[in-house]
Design a protein around this motif. Structure first.
Motif, mmCIF file in Angstrom:
data_model
loop_
_atom_site.group_PDB
_atom_site.id
_atom_site.type_symbol
_atom_site.label_atom_id
_atom_site.label_comp_id
_atom_site.label_asym_id
_atom_site.label_seq_id
_atom_site.Cartn_x
_atom_site.Cartn_y
_atom_site.Cartn_z
ATOM 1 N N CYS A 6 0.828 -1.217 0.000
ATOM 2 C CA CYS A 6 0.000 0.000 0.000
ATOM 3 C C CYS A 6 0.859 1.262 0.000
ATOM 4 C CB CYS A 6 -0.929 -0.008 1.219
ATOM 5 S SG CYS A 6 -2.218 -1.270 1.127
ATOM 6 N N LYS A 7 1.952 1.240 0.740
ATOM 7 C CA LYS A 7 2.859 2.390 0.747
ATOM 8 C C LYS A 7 3.420 2.635 -0.638
ATOM 9 C CE LYS A 7 7.051 4.142 2.979
ATOM 10 N NZ LYS A 7 8.130 3.853 3.961
ATOM 11 N N SER A 8 3.844 1.564 -1.301
ATOM 12 C CA SER A 8 4.389 1.676 -2.646
ATOM 13 C C SER A 8 3.325 2.122 -3.643
ATOM 14 C CB SER A 8 4.978 0.330 -3.079
ATOM 15 O OG SER A 8 5.452 0.379 -4.400
ATOM 16 N N PHE A 9 2.142 1.536 -3.520
ATOM 17 C CA PHE A 9 1.048 1.878 -4.446
ATOM 18 C C PHE A 9 0.699 3.362 -4.333
ATOM 19 C CE2 PHE A 9 -3.302 2.533 -5.720
ATOM 20 C CZ PHE A 9 -3.437 1.768 -6.859
ATOM 21 N N LEU A 10 0.562 3.864 -3.129
ATOM 22 C CA LEU A 10 0.168 5.256 -2.926
ATOM 23 C C LEU A 10 1.242 6.224 -3.410
ATOM 24 C CD1 LEU A 10 -1.509 4.924 0.586
ATOM 25 C CD2 LEU A 10 -2.659 5.289 -1.605
ATOM 26 N N GLN A 11 2.489 5.795 -3.388
ATOM 27 C CA GLN A 11 3.566 6.634 -3.899
ATOM 28 C C GLN A 11 3.597 6.645 -5.418
ATOM 29 O OE1 GLN A 11 6.994 4.873 -2.014
ATOM 30 N NE2 GLN A 11 6.841 6.149 -0.173
ATOM 31 N N ARG A 12 3.298 5.495 -6.020
ATOM 32 C CA ARG A 12 3.422 5.347 -7.470
ATOM 33 C C ARG A 12 2.175 5.733 -8.240
ATOM 34 N NH1 ARG A 12 5.625 -0.642 -8.522
ATOM 35 N NH2 ARG A 12 4.555 -0.129 -10.486
ATOM 36 N N GLU A 13 1.016 5.432 -7.674
ATOM 37 C CA GLU A 13 -0.238 5.581 -8.415
ATOM 38 C C GLU A 13 -1.066 6.750 -7.869
ATOM 39 O OE1 GLU A 13 -0.962 3.824 -11.089
ATOM 40 O OE2 GLU A 13 0.870 2.635 -10.900
ATOM 41 N N LYS A 14 -1.466 7.620 -8.751
ATOM 42 C CA LYS A 14 -2.250 8.787 -8.350
ATOM 43 C C LYS A 14 -3.752 8.520 -8.341
ATOM 44 C CE LYS A 14 1.509 10.983 -7.898
ATOM 45 N NZ LYS A 14 2.036 11.101 -6.515
ATOM 46 N N ARG A 15 -4.161 7.386 -8.927
ATOM 47 C CA ARG A 15 -5.591 7.078 -8.991
ATOM 48 C C ARG A 15 -5.850 5.660 -8.509
ATOM 49 N NH1 ARG A 15 -8.785 10.711 -11.198
ATOM 50 N NH2 ARG A 15 -10.470 9.208 -10.940
ATOM 51 N N LEU A 16 -7.031 5.477 -7.953
ATOM 52 C CA LEU A 16 -7.584 4.139 -7.686
ATOM 53 C C LEU A 16 -9.096 4.283 -7.747
ATOM 54 C CD1 LEU A 16 -7.378 1.190 -7.057
ATOM 55 C CD2 LEU A 16 -7.251 1.737 -4.620
ATOM 56 N N ASP A 17 -9.667 3.791 -8.832
ATOM 57 C CA ASP A 17 -11.097 3.958 -9.068
ATOM 58 C C ASP A 17 -11.894 2.704 -8.746
ATOM 59 O OD1 ASP A 17 -11.165 6.720 -10.655
ATOM 60 O OD2 ASP A 17 -9.454 5.564 -11.377
ATOM 61 N N LEU A 60 -7.297 -5.096 5.596
ATOM 62 C CA LEU A 60 -6.214 -4.137 5.792
ATOM 63 C C LEU A 60 -5.895 -3.404 4.495
ATOM 64 C CD1 LEU A 60 -4.010 -2.912 7.572
ATOM 65 C CD2 LEU A 60 -2.539 -4.847 6.970
ATOM 66 N N LEU A 61 -5.827 -4.130 3.389
ATOM 67 C CA LEU A 61 -5.540 -3.525 2.090
ATOM 68 C C LEU A 61 -6.540 -2.415 1.773
ATOM 69 C CD1 LEU A 61 -3.893 -3.870 -0.683
ATOM 70 C CD2 LEU A 61 -5.908 -5.148 -1.442
ATOM 71 N N THR A 62 -7.816 -2.713 1.919
ATOM 72 C CA THR A 62 -8.856 -1.742 1.588
ATOM 73 C C THR A 62 -8.786 -0.519 2.483
ATOM 74 O OG1 THR A 62 -10.297 -3.557 0.876
ATOM 75 C CG2 THR A 62 -11.339 -1.423 1.254
ATOM 76 N N ASN A 63 -8.591 -0.729 3.762
ATOM 77 C CA ASN A 63 -8.522 0.406 4.683
ATOM 78 C C ASN A 63 -7.325 1.307 4.389
ATOM 79 O OD1 ASN A 63 -10.504 0.609 7.159
ATOM 80 N ND2 ASN A 63 -10.315 -1.564 6.661
ATOM 81 N N LEU A 64 -6.187 0.711 4.046
ATOM 82 C CA LEU A 64 -5.001 1.514 3.771
ATOM 83 C C LEU A 64 -5.090 2.252 2.437
ATOM 84 C CD1 LEU A 64 -2.143 -0.847 5.045
ATOM 85 C CD2 LEU A 64 -3.188 1.110 6.209
ATOM 86 N N LEU A 65 -5.947 1.777 1.537
ATOM 87 C CA LEU A 65 -6.114 2.430 0.236
ATOM 88 C C LEU A 65 -7.380 3.277 0.166
ATOM 89 C CD1 LEU A 65 -5.082 -0.458 -2.201
ATOM 90 C CD2 LEU A 65 -3.688 1.467 -1.405
ATOM 91 N N LEU A 66 -8.117 3.317 1.258
ATOM 92 C CA LEU A 66 -9.416 3.998 1.254
ATOM 93 C C LEU A 66 -9.287 5.496 0.978
ATOM 94 C CD1 LEU A 66 -12.393 3.385 1.545
ATOM 95 C CD2 LEU A 66 -12.193 3.732 4.018
ATOM 96 N N SER A 67 -8.208 6.108 1.451
ATOM 97 C CA SER A 67 -8.025 7.553 1.213
ATOM 98 C C SER A 67 -7.926 7.848 -0.277
ATOM 99 C CB SER A 67 -6.771 8.055 1.936
ATOM 100 O OG SER A 67 -5.616 7.359 1.475
ATOM 101 N N ARG A 68 -7.218 6.973 -1.023
ATOM 102 C CA ARG A 68 -7.088 7.194 -2.465
ATOM 103 C C ARG A 68 -8.412 6.936 -3.177
ATOM 104 N NH1 ARG A 68 -2.371 7.680 -4.802
ATOM 105 N NH2 ARG A 68 -2.211 9.009 -2.952
ATOM 106 N N LEU A 69 -9.166 5.955 -2.702
ATOM 107 C CA LEU A 69 -10.488 5.693 -3.268
ATOM 108 C C LEU A 69 -11.408 6.893 -3.074
ATOM 109 C CD1 LEU A 69 -10.845 2.022 -2.041
ATOM 110 C CD2 LEU A 69 -11.046 2.704 -4.436
ATOM 111 N N LYS A 70 -11.333 7.520 -1.914
ATOM 112 C CA LYS A 70 -12.152 8.701 -1.636
ATOM 113 C C LYS A 70 -11.740 9.874 -2.517
ATOM 114 C CE LYS A 70 -13.110 7.519 3.212
ATOM 115 N NZ LYS A 70 -12.841 7.866 4.629
ATOM 116 N N GLU A 71 -10.430 10.036 -2.716
ATOM 117 C CA GLU A 71 -9.929 11.126 -3.563
ATOM 118 C C GLU A 71 -10.417 10.973 -5.004
ATOM 119 O OE1 GLU A 71 -5.719 10.947 -3.284
ATOM 120 O OE2 GLU A 71 -5.650 11.509 -1.160
#
Length: 308
Positions: free
Chosen positions: A104-115, A147-158
């Motif tokens: 999740c740390k790597s994904f959030l650094q590399r990817e600007k979107r998660l739809d 855990l995966l979903t919760n850690l990526l939830l901020s990007r999903l909201k964005e």
């Protein structure tokens, strides 16, 4: 001899009924250009077929799995079949919570979107344990994705409106959760059933948790598909199961249709937290709609993965 003829006639009848049963296909033609889709376990089975279908609709598709070699091979196939170059893989081991956090740390650094997040990966009925001491089914099928979903939830909201799809199974109906022993690992089939029930509760509670944030969630049963889950078992069991799957189960491409439907359909978006089968909402058993149990599982899961 009469018994043999009866068995053969029964098998033939079942096969004819299977062929006659019509499965619904996703007829929504919506494209996903500019959208990013993350699929766990997208290197095989329903996950790979969903990756092909969504890449064909223009999405940037990222498959997450633990085996880099299998992932690279799957990426080449998905690119070839979808005629899209916008497909890649990232390493993720859902049986290790540290791996989930690093991913999740790597994904959030590399990817600007998660739809669209598709929680697809799953372990079958095996008596084994994760690196963190959880039963393999509960640890991978539920806690890893929780855990995966919760850690990526901020990007999903964005990136809202966004969607979270969690694959489950109709076998949920054969078990209930025991909060005195969530880590149950005694009878493999029942362990699997409990993990699939947990997926349903998770999707429902996530819908309530994300209410007003324009993040919708769906529990998706793809049907009984001809996947390679038998690779965890003996050769004889695999052979017998392959025959049964060929006779009575549907191809993974067909199973992926409900995943695609929930990823793109405006109609599906009206049923956040719902349970989908065959490209439409389906009714759950009453015990699987208990909001109190769903909330209790969410809070227990937060403690188990150390989110609180």
């Amino acid at each position: 001899m009469y018994l043999l003829y009866t068995i053969i006639a029964s098998l033939v009848s079942f096969f004819i009924l299977k062929c006659m049963k019509k499965r619904r296909y996703c007829t929504d033609l919506k494209r996903l250009d500019g959208k990013t889709v993350l699929i766990t376990g997208g290197n095989s089975g329903v996950g790979k077929e969903a990756a092909v279908a969504l890449a064909m609709r223009g999405a940037r598709v990222i498959i997450a799995c633990r085996d880099p070699d299998r992932a690279e091979k799957a990426v080449r196939e998905i690119k070839s079949r979808s005629h899209s170059l916008n497909v890649l893989h990232m390493e993720l081991d859902l049986a290790n919570l540290r791996s989930v956090r690093e991913f999740c740390k790597s994904f959030l650094q590399r990817e600007k979107r998660l739809d669209v997040l598709v929680n697809n990966a799953a372990m079958p009925s095996v008596l084994d344990w994760t690196d963190d001491g959880f039963s393999m089914c509960f640890g991978v099928n539920h806690l890893g994705h929780f855990l995966l979903t919760n850690l990526l939830l901020s990007r999903l909201k964005e990136c809202a409106p966004s969607r979270v799809l969690t694959l489950t199974c109709s076998t949920y109906k054969y078990q209930k959760l025991d909060f005195q022993d969530l880590n149950y690992n005694l009878l493999p089939f029942f362990t699997y059933c409990r993990s699939k029930l947990a997926n349903i509760y998770f999707s429902q509670e996530l819908a309530r948790f994300a209410e007003g944030k324009d993040v919708t969630t769906y529990a998706v049963h793809p049907g009984f598909v001809q996947s390679d889950w038998t690779c965890h078992y003996s050769f004889l069991f695999r052979m017998l199961t392959q025959v049964i799957m060929w006779m009575f189960f549907v191809p993974c491409e067909v199973g992926a249709q409900t995943v695609v439907y929930c990823a793109v359909s405006d109609e599906a978006a009206k049923h956040s937290g719902g349970y989908f089968v065959d490209c439409r909402p389906s009714t759950l058993r009453p015990f699987a709609r208990d909001a109190g149990v769903a909330k209790k599982l969410w809070e227990a899961s937060e403690r188990l993965v150390k989110l609180v």
